[in-house]
Design an enzyme around this catalytic site. Sequence first.
Site, mmCIF file in Angstrom:
data_model
loop_
_atom_site.group_PDB
_atom_site.id
_atom_site.type_symbol
_atom_site.label_atom_id
_atom_site.label_comp_id
_atom_site.label_asym_id
_atom_site.label_seq_id
_atom_site.Cartn_x
_atom_site.Cartn_y
_atom_site.Cartn_z
ATOM 1 C CG HIS A 160 -2.049 0.959 1.142
ATOM 2 N ND1 HIS A 160 -3.283 0.708 1.675
ATOM 3 C CD2 HIS A 160 -2.131 2.199 0.586
ATOM 4 C CE1 HIS A 160 -4.084 1.745 1.448
ATOM 5 N NE2 HIS A 160 -3.389 2.672 0.799
ATOM 6 C CG LEU B 202 5.304 4.589 -5.662
ATOM 7 C CD1 LEU B 202 5.841 3.597 -6.686
ATOM 8 C CD2 LEU B 202 6.416 5.011 -4.713
ATOM 9 C CG ASN C 202 -4.727 7.394 -4.910
ATOM 10 O OD1 ASN C 202 -3.661 6.796 -5.051
ATOM 11 N ND2 ASN C 202 -4.998 8.103 -3.828
ATOM 12 C CG ASP D 141 -6.295 3.464 -0.973
ATOM 13 O OD1 ASP D 141 -7.130 3.534 -0.052
ATOM 14 O OD2 ASP D 141 -5.143 3.907 -0.872
ATOM 15 C CG HIS E 175 -10.572 3.699 1.231
ATOM 16 N ND1 HIS E 175 -9.525 4.527 1.578
ATOM 17 C CD2 HIS E 175 -11.706 4.365 1.568
ATOM 18 C CE1 HIS E 175 -10.013 5.662 2.102
ATOM 19 N NE2 HIS E 175 -11.340 5.578 2.095
ATOM 20 C CG HIS F 290 -6.214 2.201 5.198
ATOM 21 N ND1 HIS F 290 -7.579 2.094 5.227
ATOM 22 C CD2 HIS F 290 -5.930 2.843 4.045
ATOM 23 C CE1 HIS F 290 -8.096 2.654 4.148
ATOM 24 N NE2 HIS F 290 -7.106 3.109 3.409
ATOM 25 C CG ASP G 290 -2.474 4.825 3.536
ATOM 26 O OD1 ASP G 290 -2.327 5.167 2.346
ATOM 27 O OD2 ASP G 290 -3.476 5.146 4.216
ATOM 28 C CG HIS H 166 -0.414 14.957 1.324
ATOM 29 N ND1 HIS H 166 -1.156 15.087 0.167
ATOM 30 C CD2 HIS H 166 -0.965 13.938 2.009
ATOM 31 C CE1 HIS H 166 -2.111 14.180 0.172
ATOM 32 N NE2 HIS H 166 -2.025 13.456 1.269
HETATM 33 ZN ZN LIG Z 1 -7.280 4.273 1.759
#
Ligand SMILES: [Zn+2]
Length: 415
Positions: free
Chosen positions: A50, A53, A84, A142, A169, A222, A296, A300
């Site tokens: 998870h 990248l 995503n 996800d 998710h 998660h 996960d 950011h």
């Molecule tokens: Zn998620």
Amino acid sequence: MLSPDGGQTVDILIENGRIVSIGPALSNDALYPEFDATGCWVGPGFVDIHTHLREPGHEYKEDIKSGSQAAALGGYTAVVAMPNTMPAIDSGHIARLVAARGREVGLIEVQPAGAVTLGRQGNELAHLDELWEAGSRIFTDDGDPVADSGLMRQALEYIGDLGGVVSQHCEDKGLSRGGHMHEGSVSSLLGIRGIPPASEDIVVARDIALSEMTDRPVHFQHLSSARSVELIADARLRGVPVTAEVTPHHLMFTDKEIEAGTDPAFKMHPPLRTESDRQGLIEGLRHGVIDVVATDHAPHVTADKEVPFEEAANGVIGLETAAAVVNTVLQPDAAEFFSWMSTGPAGIARMANHGRYPTHGELANLVVFDPNARWIPGTYASKSTNSPYTGLTLTGKVRLTVSMGRTTSSEGQLT
Ligand SMILES: [Zn+2]
């Protein structure tokens, strides 16, 4: 070194990337450079199922090169890249680009996760055959759940027949909408809108029912809620083919961290919950109800994080600290540790070349981990620095990573 028979103290001789000898006290006539791993664990390189990248589309946060570097420093030899991205990994074309870029960088294997639905929009199935052909084994929207039960059933049947797994998710958006943290006494005190654990539990319960009905595997991402762990424990007793992951941050922290200063470094989705939830996750992992640890890893940039709590983006980076956090919180034995970090995740991602114990004749794909070394995270290879661990003392350090026969990191430096 860890093997299926247990731990043993050995020398490992690697020649041209291949393990040519494993045995007690091999003589080294200084023909080869030596790495002294006394007191360390040697086992299969870590696998993260998870990882965000961010490439293509959000390369200012992370790209496949910087993410691969972070992974190599963290002891990983393979990761599953979440879809995503922009565009989403919903066709064979994008999946092949991501995998090829991973090979070009050459530090880890990058397995692209396929989106379950086109554009992750939740309306119709993605190009699943193409994604499978391109190497996707884990399928997920996800960032969002597959909300429609009928579509989820179709996805389970289709992906299960291909041989892959749907990774969910778990979020009921009707309950989570507008929330920024766990709904409980701390959110009340702070006056911040919360997300109840039921937002996760409802989707876990529904997908257990769908997995049981279709007899196809579901993997839960998660986990944050102790009740979800109980639901999964019960399902597994009945033989329902479900697996689950937990993140390092949900193992270490609770919503008390937010009470102490509303620091966006502790804002993630699902949110940090209570101490009893944290204990439930720890027990779940120890007893094999939760199979693996997954980071996960969610980079950011500062502009998205150094803002008021309610405006901040969700997520933390984790590749470079995950093994140390797991070791610090759980103090596992080597067999548990590698099962959560390497063999378990490689199994869920159907990765034939990872999660294998060092074996004579094979390409070296291993990590040397010192379970007693103490260190303080401060700088990162990741392009983003949104880590909740900066400045904390962790116990356990990756000293060497050898990925597909090549040394990728040594003593905290890329090689
Ligand atoms: Zn998620």
